[in-house]
Design a protein around this motif. Structure first.
Motif, PDB file in Angstrom:
ATOM      1  N   SER A   1      -3.045  -1.125  -2.878  1.00 14.52           N
ATOM      2  CA  SER A   1      -3.650  -0.470  -3.546  1.00 14.52           C
ATOM      3  C   SER A   1      -5.172  -0.756  -4.086  1.00 14.52           C
TER       4      SER A   1
ATOM      5  N   LEU B   1       2.994   3.828   3.917  1.00 15.22           N
ATOM      6  CA  LEU B   1       2.074   2.808   4.633  1.00 15.22           C
ATOM      7  C   LEU B   1       1.918   3.164   6.131  1.00 15.22           C
TER       8      LEU B   1
ATOM      9  N   LEU C   1       2.445  -4.548  -2.298  1.00 13.48           N
ATOM     10  CA  LEU C   1       1.566  -2.753  -2.277  1.00 13.48           C
ATOM     11  C   LEU C   1       0.020  -3.095  -3.513  1.00 13.48           C
TER      12      LEU C   1
ATOM     13  N   THR D   1       4.787   4.822  -4.036  1.00 12.32           N
ATOM     14  CA  THR D   1       3.732   4.443  -2.920  1.00 12.32           C
ATOM     15  C   THR D   1       3.514   5.463  -2.106  1.00 12.32           C
ATOM     16  N   THR D   2       2.731   5.542  -1.366  1.00 18.23           N
ATOM     17  CA  THR D   2       1.912   6.429  -0.923  1.00 18.23           C
ATOM     18  C   THR D   2       3.090   5.634   0.596  1.00 18.23           C
TER      19      THR D   2
ATOM     20  N   VAL E   1      -3.156   2.206  -0.370  1.00 19.26           N
ATOM     21  CA  VAL E   1      -2.250   3.293  -0.960  1.00 19.26           C
ATOM     22  C   VAL E   1      -2.664   3.150  -2.725  1.00 19.26           C
TER      23      VAL E   1
ATOM     24  N   ALA F   1      -3.622   6.034   5.015  1.00 11.38           N
ATOM     25  CA  ALA F   1      -4.271   5.130   4.220  1.00 11.38           C
ATOM     26  C   ALA F   1      -5.944   5.596   4.598  1.00 11.38           C
TER      27      ALA F   1
END
Lengths: 504, 504
Positions: free
Chosen positions: A418, A441, A414, A438-439, A423, A446
């Motif tokens: 990032s 995937l 991640l 986290t956003t 993310v 994205a």
């Protein structure tokens, strides 16, 4: 031959003097007539396929308008989560689209194969023999290819619709496209399809290492083709969630593949080419017979499914469209080129892998979230556990029960994502060691993160829950389409420019 | 070739020395081994088809057991009207049956076509050519036939399932099998299929009148084949209503057609026959490849659907089974023989015509009625109007609104049918002029009437509403099966005895 059939086949295909000449006399200035007849002779059936794709656009629009209420009444409906309206809209309208497409292909068959020209000669005593054993010019193998293509499409439609009705589990869903690709592989085998790949000439040590410029994959190549069907059917299905994105990507891929086919339509090959150049032409013609009607029906479906959507397409459409692309690639002997046009889908799949394989918790829906007041989208997020159950319970409802803290591997992956702005991460502690969220995937999240839209998990009720540019659902769709089109341009560049460098 | 594939294809098909010989060494006494190898050589793929039909029986039973609750949960369920139990049972279980059948056909493909023997020669430089253009022994046309058959089956499955889900209207349902028979007709055409019929030699004036012993039907013959698909798919669907009757009739027809195919399996033709005798053998082998697995899956479905039924089959099964029969007839070039095995269905259709075409009121359900106490069936009836609306309202609820009195034509037709004991009539007046009610015009009611079961419309509550022998649902099923089997015997007699008299 039955008069209407003869009339229709002459209209699109026939040997002169025909109705086509009559129509041309009426519609086309004299100097262009010979050109049209010349191309009609060099590319049999292409005019018919073009005509049918236009009819397909019109009939599909009509079919969707007529059937959407029936689907709705039978419970095929869903709420559009990214709108303010609470009313559900009809779902699974990919089914009438696919049905129209299949009917078009069925109707196309006689135009291509039921023509006096294809018998090679006028009816004589040995006409029976002529059609039967491959002499007399009847393209038995091409007919078998065409039939096996239709068979695999219909299997995909059945699978997709069953998935819409029953929500089939993944472990049952994955092997089905493999079984239904058997007829396709059989026809590939019967057509003497190659199972070798050319080893890149650059960097030079590769060929030296393998010891040959050609690598014979044998049965592995069949395995690859069979997995291609599975990949194509599922990869369109997971790049979904906003209005028009499934149909839009299919449409871009379809048009790109059509353009790729057009590059091979060399009329000299059709008229007086060698055996292998005629074969190449025939394969790309077959691909066009399948893709032109697809383009037509997709355009109609898009006009109903684009923002703001009046119908949803359902799994039926995703499976069906994906199967068309993989089939065209296999039967046209350009399955590697097809994969090039799936670059955004491959990217989305690779990006999703940490969630698909359990590194990151995987909720049922991963689409971006909707901010009702500004009608804009912002990335959806997924929480990790803090290692403290009491603290975890204070986290917003995440639809997943037991939250595990991020593992070492998850953290590394991640943080890498990032770093390239795919993310957005939040942390439990200040030195940024323990990831809090986290956003999700997917390529859609994205894109939002990359454009700078930032989810604010700590926003209070009433506050705007994100910062950054305001991107609406339509805007995100445009972004995705631009990426898909850019992917196609890249694919053409790789196929016709890089390939000539790497495979000298 | 991929080792497991090679191993499997050698197991069933291969040239000696092979695994088959090894297996035979282990399992079969020495004196029979050569016989088996001989027949394996003469009839390629037949052992594989037989094996797959056994596997089909087992897998179908399992698939139905696993999926019936899913169907039930998704609303595919119905009450069994001829039982005392009020609980509904799962419906549309023809779908997993058909899915298993399709998977079997897909899996069968490599056994028949992916064999080293079919390439004719060991791989050489011109192997590609060999497979490609019909030389080297690859049966491109037969593969196309096989694929077109699968395509039409899958279309029928889709249509049937959509009918189960959406209850498609008749006017949409009828043309679909016609369109989906196009690929089949194309392959028939490509195979040089004849479009002429032999004119009967007896009575003699027929040939004189037509002026030839052969009548060339041309496109009309294609029309006939295309309508055959529609007839077969729908005729099984309308002979339905009691447990096991749809599957039972399909099973009898399937076994009968298998026996008919076996009559043509002349091993000398396979080994050293002329071109046309080899072609005949190949057609009947293709028919067996399709019918043997059908017999297997039908037996499994029957074990679930027979009295007392644990699942219903749905329209899916009726459409699918009907399509298999018509396809086998068309591709095997014996479509007229197939029709002979449909004699009970044709009888049922002709008997239903007065109701289908509006001479007699047509309610939604025409199945016999159930008497809960004796668990026996008696004919269901349909009222005519008396010409007096007030009097009509006293009639028992008939689900139809405005009742017309019986017309002159209806009266004549019904009196004729009554004279041969196929319907039971009741009258408003004594000289028996104005018909009050008739039993519904289906073969199931006709069997009951013929056996002497008499509906008593004036029976009061508590009284037994019929007189005559007590026939249970199971008993009626046995009657229907006996008629179907007798029909098959008649068909064999006509095909092989009467035909030799009429067509000398």
């Amino acid at each position: 031959m039955w008069p209407p059939f003869r009339w229709l086949s002459e209209l699109f295909l026939s040997s002169r003097p025909s109705r086509l000449t009559t129509i041309l006399d009426l519609l086309v200035p004299f100097k262009h007539r010979q050109t049209i007849l010349y191309y009609d002779d060099a590319f049999p059936g292409l005019f018919a396929a073009t005509g049918l794709s236009l009819i397909g656009y019109w009939v599909t629009s009509m079919a969707i308008a007529k059937t959407k209420d029936v689907f709705f009444a039978r419970g095929f409906k869903g709420r559009d989560l990214l709108k303010n309206k609470p009313e559900p809209i009809p779902e699974s309208l990919g089914l009438p689209t696919a049905a129209v497409y299949m009917a078009l292909l069925f109707l196309f068959t006689p135009f291509r194969y039921f023509s006096s020209r294809l018998q090679g000669v006028v009816k004589t005593g040995d006409d029976w023999e002529g059609r039967m054993d491959g002499r007399g010019g009847f393209p038995h193998h091409e007919l078998a290819s065409f039939l096996s293509a239709q068979l695999s499409f219909l299997s995909a439609i059945v699978l997709g619709f069953l998935d819409d009705v029953f929500d089939i589990r993944w472990r049952y869903k994955l092997p089905i496209p493999i079984i239904s690709s058997i007829p396709l592989l059989m026809v590939y085998y019967a057509g003497g399809g190659g199972t070798s790949v050319v080893v890149p000439g650059w960097p030079g040590f590769l060929r030296q290492w393998i010891g040959s410029s050609i690598l014979e994959l044998g049965p592995l190549y069949y395995l690859y083709m069979s997995l291609l069907s599975t990949f194509c059917t599922n990869s369109i299905n997971i790049l979904a969630g906003i209005n028009g994105v499934e149909v839009g990507q299919a449409l871009v891929i379809s048009i790109s593949l059509c353009i790729n086919d057009l590059l091979y339509l060399d009329s000299r090959a059709g008229m007086a080419g060698s055996r292998s150049s005629k074969e190449l032409l025939r394969r790309h013609l077959l691909s066009l017979y399948l893709l032109l009607p697809l383009t037509g029906v997709c355009m109609a479906l898009l006009s109903w499914n684009r923002y703001p959507a009046r119908v949803f397409v359902g799994d039926t459409f995703c499976y069906f469209a994906g199967m068309v692309f993989s089939t065209v690639g296999i039967l046209g002997h350009f399955s590697k080129t097809v994969l090039l046009f799936f670059v955004p889908q491959i990217f989305n799949f690779v990006l999703s892998c940490p969630q698909l394989f359990g590194l990151v918790p995987n909720p049922r829906h991963r689409v971006p979230r909707f901010h009702a007041e500004s009608k804009c989208l912002y990335p959806s997020i997924q929480y990790f556990g803090s290692g403290n159950a009491a603290e975890d319970e204070k986290l917003p409802n995440t639809s997943l029960k037991a939250l595990r803290p991020a593992s070492m591997l998850s953290t590394i992956v991640l943080k890498l994502l990032s770093a390239v702005r795919l993310v957005q991460l939040d942390y439990y502690d200040e030195p940024k060691r323990r990831i809090k969220s986290t956003t999700n995937l997917t390529i859609l999240n994205a894109i939002l993160v990359f454009r700078g839209v930032r989810h604010l998990p700590s926003a209070k009720a009433g506050q705007t829950p994100f910062t950054g540019p305001h991107i609406t659902e339509y805007g995100l769709w445009v972004h995705t389409m631009i990426i898909q089109i850019a992917g196609s341009c890249l694919a053409f560049a790789i196929r016709y420019w890089v390939a000539s460098v790497v495979f000298p």
